[in-house]
Design an enzyme around this catalytic site. Structure first.
Site, mmCIF file in Angstrom:
data_model
loop_
_atom_site.group_PDB
_atom_site.id
_atom_site.type_symbol
_atom_site.label_atom_id
_atom_site.label_comp_id
_atom_site.label_asym_id
_atom_site.label_seq_id
_atom_site.Cartn_x
_atom_site.Cartn_y
_atom_site.Cartn_z
ATOM 1 N N ALA A 58 0.815 -1.217 0.000
ATOM 2 C CA ALA A 58 0.000 0.000 0.000
ATOM 3 C C ALA A 58 0.853 1.274 0.000
ATOM 4 O O ALA A 58 0.422 2.306 -0.512
ATOM 5 C CB ALA A 58 -0.948 -0.006 1.189
ATOM 6 N N THR A 59 2.054 1.207 0.541
ATOM 7 C CA THR A 59 2.913 2.402 0.508
ATOM 8 C C THR A 59 3.181 2.797 -0.940
ATOM 9 O O THR A 59 3.037 3.969 -1.324
ATOM 10 C CB THR A 59 4.255 2.123 1.230
ATOM 11 O OG1 THR A 59 3.970 1.827 2.598
ATOM 12 C CG2 THR A 59 5.192 3.320 1.155
ATOM 13 N N THR B 43 8.868 -7.086 -13.344
ATOM 14 C CA THR B 43 8.245 -8.404 -13.446
ATOM 15 C C THR B 43 7.232 -8.586 -12.320
ATOM 16 O O THR B 43 7.552 -8.371 -11.152
ATOM 17 C CB THR B 43 9.321 -9.505 -13.347
ATOM 18 O OG1 THR B 43 10.276 -9.282 -14.390
ATOM 19 C CG2 THR B 43 8.712 -10.888 -13.490
ATOM 20 N N ASN C 161 -5.843 2.975 10.580
ATOM 21 C CA ASN C 161 -5.019 1.892 11.113
ATOM 22 C C ASN C 161 -4.786 2.004 12.618
ATOM 23 O O ASN C 161 -4.420 1.027 13.253
ATOM 24 C CB ASN C 161 -3.674 1.826 10.387
ATOM 25 C CG ASN C 161 -3.008 3.167 10.258
ATOM 26 O OD1 ASN C 161 -3.603 4.126 9.745
ATOM 27 N ND2 ASN C 161 -1.785 3.283 10.724
ATOM 28 N N GLN D 153 -6.593 -1.139 5.290
ATOM 29 C CA GLN D 153 -7.154 -1.769 6.490
ATOM 30 C C GLN D 153 -8.612 -2.185 6.299
ATOM 31 O O GLN D 153 -9.236 -2.703 7.233
ATOM 32 C CB GLN D 153 -7.078 -0.786 7.673
ATOM 33 C CG GLN D 153 -5.678 -0.398 8.086
ATOM 34 C CD GLN D 153 -4.972 -1.491 8.896
ATOM 35 O OE1 GLN D 153 -5.588 -2.456 9.341
ATOM 36 N NE2 GLN D 153 -3.673 -1.336 9.078
ATOM 37 N N CYS E 142 6.635 2.047 13.997
ATOM 38 C CA CYS E 142 7.566 3.182 13.935
ATOM 39 C C CYS E 142 8.880 2.726 13.327
ATOM 40 O O CYS E 142 9.631 1.981 13.951
ATOM 41 C CB CYS E 142 7.776 3.710 15.344
ATOM 42 S SG CYS E 142 8.995 5.001 15.409
#
Ligand SMILES: Cc1ncc(COP(=O)(O)O)c(C=O)c1O
Length: 388
Positions: free
Chosen positions: A76-77, A245, A157, A185, A334
């Site tokens: 997701a980042t 790929t 989240n 989420q 973190c």
């Protein structure tokens, strides 16, 4: 950890264990059906391409989209970065503003900051109320024809707040504003079968839904695909949106995870989790210490999320004294190792001291009723041992 002591896992919103059925679905694709899905000259490549196509179809079905509207990413980042940077780099000159909610994941906030600092966009933050829900009036005041995109997550989240995506979409559409929704989420928290009716771009992650780490997806509505500049250049795979790929085993794993979460089993799991979460909070309240719950009420909240505040205690001390018996967290993982107060809780109006006293417990597929009882007992015991 090799201590011989069982660790109860209550950090499912950080990452989930891979479901054994997912491992099984992936297993043929490591060394038997190992082809490169972009090898178009032979049958081994065709079979790999077919597996990827089937995986896209599963992911698309989760949100009510078509397979050609889904691009696989590393998580997701990356999806969030591709959405925001990609849209911005092809923005029409009249749309130079981007809005993000104050409680977005750091990767959305950091991508938006990069747009402001390096690409000349005006970025504004939409506030939330005490429960973490978007302030719709503030959003309505900010929007006009100069806004390119708005990024608001489906499910938070840290406190599990479920946002009203249909309402948000209704505000944005008349102004031609693109709605990007980070839904990393969401699959374990809500039925999202019609999300693509409301959001124009949707980010997903494999490892939040009992799939593997290192895989995610970005839904981009078909007619918007030409308006997204890739952030990774190369062989032009995935319609040029994301070169590289495509990792077949990971795609197959993410799809198997999606198939489970969108089956009736997913809905049953949500009900069971809400019951277990509520019982955990009740058990904590049976102790002698005041327990406050941060975030929204039951039906607008991720069913496995309990963000709990123990005023007067340091969350780090409590978590530390729970090791190695109970794994929970202060919220967002973190990366820097430098503790800082949660930007989500601060945006909801909590003081720094209140944020520092808050712990996110998140339960999931393999949480048992015994885990819930033992976890609550361990927390109360930790508070007893730390109480002045
Ligand atoms: C809401 C949200 N967005 C994005 C991410 C990042 O996802 P990934 O780990 O797949 O890059 C997370 C993970 O913590 C998340 O909870």
């Amino acid at each position: 950890m090799m201590t011989g002591i069982r660790t109860i896992y209550a950090d499912y919103q950080a990452t989930t264990p891979v479901d054994p059925r997912v491992v099984e679905a992936m297993s043929p694709y490591w060394s038997d059906s190992f082809g490169n899905p972009h090898s178009s000259d032979h049958a081994i490549g065709w079979r790999a391409a077919e597996a990827v196509h089937k995986a896209s179809a599963s992911v698309a079905a989760l949100i009510g989209a078509d397979p050609d509207e889904v691009a696989f990413t590393s998580g997701a980042t990356e999806s969030n970065n591709l959405a925001l940077l990609g849209l911005a780099r092809r923005a029409p000159p009249v749309r130079r503003r981007v809005l993000v909610s104050a409680v977005e994941h750091k990767c959305v906030l950091a991508a938006a900051r990069a747009l402001a600092e390096r690409e000349g966009f005006a970025v504004a933050t939409i506030p939330v109320d005490r429960e973490g829900s978007i302030d719709m009036d503030a959003l309505a005041r900010q929007i006009d024809e100069t806004v390119l995109a708005v990024s608001i997550m489906a499910v938070n989240n840290e406190v599990g707040a479920i946002q009203e995506v249909s309402h948000i979409s209704g505000l944005l559409r008349p102004h031609g504003i693109i709605f990007h929704c980070d839904a990393a989420q969401a699959p374990c928290a809500m039925d999202m079968g019609s999300l693509a009716n409301y959001a124009d771009l949707i980010s997903l992650s494999g490892h939040k839904i009992y799939g593997p780490q290192g895989i995610g997806a970005l839904y981009i509505r078909r007619d918007l695909q030409a308006r997204v500049e890739p952030i990774i250049y190369g062989g032009g795979q995935q319609s040029g949106l994301r070169s590289g790929t495509v990792p077949v085993p990971l795609c197959v794993g993410m799809a198997a995870a999606v198939d489970i979460v969108r089956s009736p089993e997913g809905a049953d799991e949500r009900k069971r989790l809400a019951r277990q979460r509520d019982s955990f909070i009740r058990l904590l309240r049976d102790g002698r210490f005041p327990v406050a719950v941060n975030g929204p009420v039951r039906d607008r909240r991720h069913p496995g999320n309990a963000n709990v505040r123990f005023d007067g205690f340091s969350a780090y001390d409590v978590l530390g004294s729970l090791q190695p018996r109970l794994a929970a967290s202060t919220g967002a993982a973190c990366a820097s190792g430098v503790p800082e107060p949660s930007h989500v809780l601060r945006a909801m109006g909590l003081s720094e001291a209140q944020a520092d006293s808050s712990i996110r417990f998140s339960f999931g597929r393999f949480t048992t009723d015994d885990d819930i009882e033992e976890a609550a007992y361990l927390v109360v015991e930790a508070l007893e041992s730390l109480a002045p």
